[in-house]
Motif scaffolding. Structure first.
Motif, PDB file in Angstrom:
ATOM      1  N   GLY A   1      -8.013   6.537  -8.390  1.00  0.00           N
ATOM      2  CA  GLY A   1      -9.267   5.913  -7.985  1.00  0.00           C
ATOM      3  C   GLY A   1      -9.104   4.807  -6.956  1.00  0.00           C
ATOM      4  N   LYS A   2     -10.167   4.009  -6.801  1.00  0.00           N
ATOM      5  CA  LYS A   2     -10.174   2.915  -5.834  1.00  0.00           C
ATOM      6  C   LYS A   2     -11.054   1.784  -6.335  1.00  0.00           C
ATOM      7  CE  LYS A   2     -13.693   5.290  -2.983  1.00  0.00           C
ATOM      8  NZ  LYS A   2     -14.845   4.380  -3.120  1.00  0.00           N
ATOM      9  N   ALA A   3     -10.838   0.594  -5.753  1.00  0.00           N
ATOM     10  CA  ALA A   3     -11.592  -0.587  -6.174  1.00  0.00           C
ATOM     11  C   ALA A   3     -11.476  -1.658  -5.105  1.00  0.00           C
ATOM     12  CB  ALA A   3     -11.063  -1.119  -7.508  1.00  0.00           C
TER      13      ALA A   3
ATOM     14  N   PRO B   1       0.824  -1.208   0.000  1.00  0.00           N
ATOM     15  CA  PRO B   1       0.000   0.000   0.000  1.00  0.00           C
ATOM     16  C   PRO B   1       0.859   1.261   0.000  1.00  0.00           C
ATOM     17  CG  PRO B   1      -0.008  -0.978   2.168  1.00  0.00           C
ATOM     18  CD  PRO B   1       0.753  -1.916   1.287  1.00  0.00           C
ATOM     19  N   LYS B   2       0.239   2.359  -0.385  1.00  0.00           N
ATOM     20  CA  LYS B   2       0.973   3.610  -0.517  1.00  0.00           C
ATOM     21  C   LYS B   2       1.623   4.050   0.789  1.00  0.00           C
ATOM     22  CE  LYS B   2      -3.076   6.641   0.092  1.00  0.00           C
ATOM     23  NZ  LYS B   2      -3.913   7.662  -0.579  1.00  0.00           N
ATOM     24  N   GLY B   3       1.010   3.696   1.932  1.00  0.00           N
ATOM     25  CA  GLY B   3       1.555   4.102   3.216  1.00  0.00           C
ATOM     26  C   GLY B   3       2.879   3.455   3.559  1.00  0.00           C
ATOM     27  N   VAL B   4       3.246   2.396   2.839  1.00  0.00           N
ATOM     28  CA  VAL B   4       4.515   1.715   3.074  1.00  0.00           C
ATOM     29  C   VAL B   4       5.679   2.464   2.427  1.00  0.00           C
ATOM     30  CG1 VAL B   4       5.782  -0.419   2.543  1.00  0.00           C
ATOM     31  CG2 VAL B   4       3.417  -0.539   3.326  1.00  0.00           C
ATOM     32  N   MET B   5       5.387   3.272   1.411  1.00  0.00           N
ATOM     33  CA  MET B   5       6.454   3.891   0.613  1.00  0.00           C
ATOM     34  C   MET B   5       6.955   5.161   1.291  1.00  0.00           C
ATOM     35  SD  MET B   5       4.905   3.117  -3.157  1.00  0.00           S
ATOM     36  CE  MET B   5       3.829   1.690  -3.307  1.00  0.00           C
ATOM     37  N   ARG B   6       7.746   4.955   2.341  1.00  0.00           N
ATOM     38  CA  ARG B   6       8.300   6.026   3.161  1.00  0.00           C
ATOM     39  C   ARG B   6       9.791   6.203   2.862  1.00  0.00           C
ATOM     40  NH1 ARG B   6       4.021   8.872   5.409  1.00  0.00           N
ATOM     41  NH2 ARG B   6       2.401   7.391   6.036  1.00  0.00           N
ATOM     42  N   ASP B   7      10.377   7.207   3.474  1.00  0.00           N
ATOM     43  CA  ASP B   7      11.797   7.485   3.234  1.00  0.00           C
ATOM     44  C   ASP B   7      12.688   6.310   3.616  1.00  0.00           C
ATOM     45  OD1 ASP B   7      10.901   9.964   2.498  1.00  0.00           O
ATOM     46  OD2 ASP B   7      11.780  11.045   4.187  1.00  0.00           O
ATOM     47  N   ILE B   8      12.330   5.602   4.677  1.00  0.00           N
ATOM     48  CA  ILE B   8      13.213   4.576   5.226  1.00  0.00           C
ATOM     49  C   ILE B   8      13.329   3.356   4.310  1.00  0.00           C
ATOM     50  CG2 ILE B   8      11.498   3.280   6.569  1.00  0.00           C
ATOM     51  CD1 ILE B   8      13.561   3.238   8.852  1.00  0.00           C
ATOM     52  N   VAL B   9      12.415   3.191   3.350  1.00  0.00           N
ATOM     53  CA  VAL B   9      12.464   2.016   2.466  1.00  0.00           C
ATOM     54  C   VAL B   9      12.944   2.376   1.060  1.00  0.00           C
ATOM     55  CG1 VAL B   9      10.710   0.774   3.771  1.00  0.00           C
ATOM     56  CG2 VAL B   9      10.000   2.243   1.872  1.00  0.00           C
TER      57      VAL B   9
ATOM     58  N   VAL C   1      -8.167  -1.511  -2.607  1.00  0.00           N
ATOM     59  CA  VAL C   1      -6.965  -0.816  -3.073  1.00  0.00           C
ATOM     60  C   VAL C   1      -7.356   0.575  -3.552  1.00  0.00           C
ATOM     61  CG1 VAL C   1      -5.667  -2.893  -3.680  1.00  0.00           C
ATOM     62  CG2 VAL C   1      -7.200  -1.856  -5.370  1.00  0.00           C
ATOM     63  N   GLU C   2      -6.374   1.479  -3.513  1.00  0.00           N
ATOM     64  CA  GLU C   2      -6.613   2.854  -3.927  1.00  0.00           C
ATOM     65  C   GLU C   2      -5.359   3.402  -4.593  1.00  0.00           C
ATOM     66  OE1 GLU C   2      -7.266   5.430  -0.610  1.00  0.00           O
ATOM     67  OE2 GLU C   2      -5.528   4.690   0.497  1.00  0.00           O
ATOM     68  N   ALA C   3      -5.464   4.626  -5.111  1.00  0.00           N
ATOM     69  CA  ALA C   3      -4.346   5.264  -5.798  1.00  0.00           C
ATOM     70  C   ALA C   3      -3.094   5.222  -4.933  1.00  0.00           C
ATOM     71  CB  ALA C   3      -4.698   6.700  -6.156  1.00  0.00           C
ATOM     72  N   GLY C   4      -1.982   4.765  -5.515  1.00  0.00           N
ATOM     73  CA  GLY C   4      -0.721   4.649  -4.807  1.00  0.00           C
ATOM     74  C   GLY C   4      -0.399   3.255  -4.327  1.00  0.00           C
TER      75      GLY C   4
END
Length: 278
Positions: free
Chosen positions: A220-222, A33-41, A233-236
């Motif tokens: 979008g989302k689905a 998910p988009k929330g995983v894509m942080r600076d630390i990774v 799932v959603e954008a990102g």
């Protein structure tokens, strides 16, 4: 019409946030998910300056084995004169934010959001951000599978705005695919397309097939069916599917649901020893 594409925001969540998220890795699929894509990774590459990337997928034995996919973030004055170090690798670039100068075989192209480039294996190319803000793009790589009697494809540079989506039969345009490569061109062993669903559009059966997939949600989302699970799932968000993972979806609205899709195509299955698939 201006297209909108989600791209990672980086940073870190505050210490007050809950740990719970939607990331999952199973024997048949993964959801990043988009929330995983942080600076630390983030990761870095040799011969690239002022550049970082999120690695979304890489070949894994027993899972998806044909491709890697990155989201690249190149800052001002960043880029590379030696971007690809593997002479076997073909690549596709798809721009989601900002712009950069792409030079392939001595020809220069200004790449902007929606821009697509296919880069054949062994091709000399370079990429530079000449602006004053960061640019972000997907980079999908695959070891090209040569076939005796078929030439290697030429480079392709275009933009999705220049391509009319092809509606799936019997859907009244609710499900359509933007194809950058002719599906009947056997020189190509991978396709990267954009799939678009109107609100309420659906894949009305459980697709179960040999192609491996990377699906990055641009907009979008689905609700997506992956193997035995329904996943929101959603954008990102990114979905990574091994061969034969059953899949289907319902587009949730209120706007379009769109994703960038990778799949391997047009080649015999590699044969090896007992129990060996690839």
């Amino acid at each position: 019409m201006q297209k909108h594409y989600y791209f990672p925001q980086g940073g870190h969540p505050p210490q007050t946030d809950l740990l719970t998220d939607r990331a999952v890795f199973t024997e048949a699929y993964a959801v990043i998910p988009k929330g995983v894509m942080r600076d630390i990774v983030t990761s870095y590459l040799p011969f690239w300056t002022n550049t970082r990337l999120w690695v979304l997928s890489r070949p894994l034995s027993g899972f998806a084995e044909t491709f890697s996919q990155y989201i690249m973030e190149v800052g001002p004055s960043g880029g590379s004169d030696r971007p690809e170090t593997d002479p076997r690798a073909e690549g596709v670039l798809f721009v989601v934010d900002g712009e950069f100068r792409l030079t392939i075989g001595g020809r220069s192209h200004l790449m902007q959001p929606g821009g697509y480039a296919y880069i054949p294996p062994g091709t000399e190319w370079s990429l530079h951000n000449e602006g004053d803000t960061a640019t972000r793009f997907h980079w999908i790589r695959k070891a090209y599978e040569k076939v005796d009697g078929l030439p290697v494809p030429e480079p392709i540079v275009t933009n999705e705005r220049e391509i009319t989506p092809s509606p799936m039969p019997g859907t009244d345009g609710r499900w359509a695919t933007t194809r950058f490569v002719d599906p009947s061109d056997m020189r190509h062993d991978m396709h990267v397309t954009i799939v678009t669903f109107e609100p309420g559009g659906v894949i009305p059966f459980m697709e179960t097939h040999v192609m491996e997939h990377g699906l990055y949600v641009l907009e979008g989302k689905a609700v997506y069916r992956l193997n035995t699970d329904w996943v929101e799932v959603e954008a990102g968000d990114y979905m990574w599917l091994r061969a034969f993972c059953p899949q289907a979806c319902y587009a949730g609205g209120p706007g379009k649901f769109r994703y960038l899709l990778y799949k391997d195509v047009n080649r015999h299955m590699t044969l090896g020893g007992p129990g060996r698939f690839a």
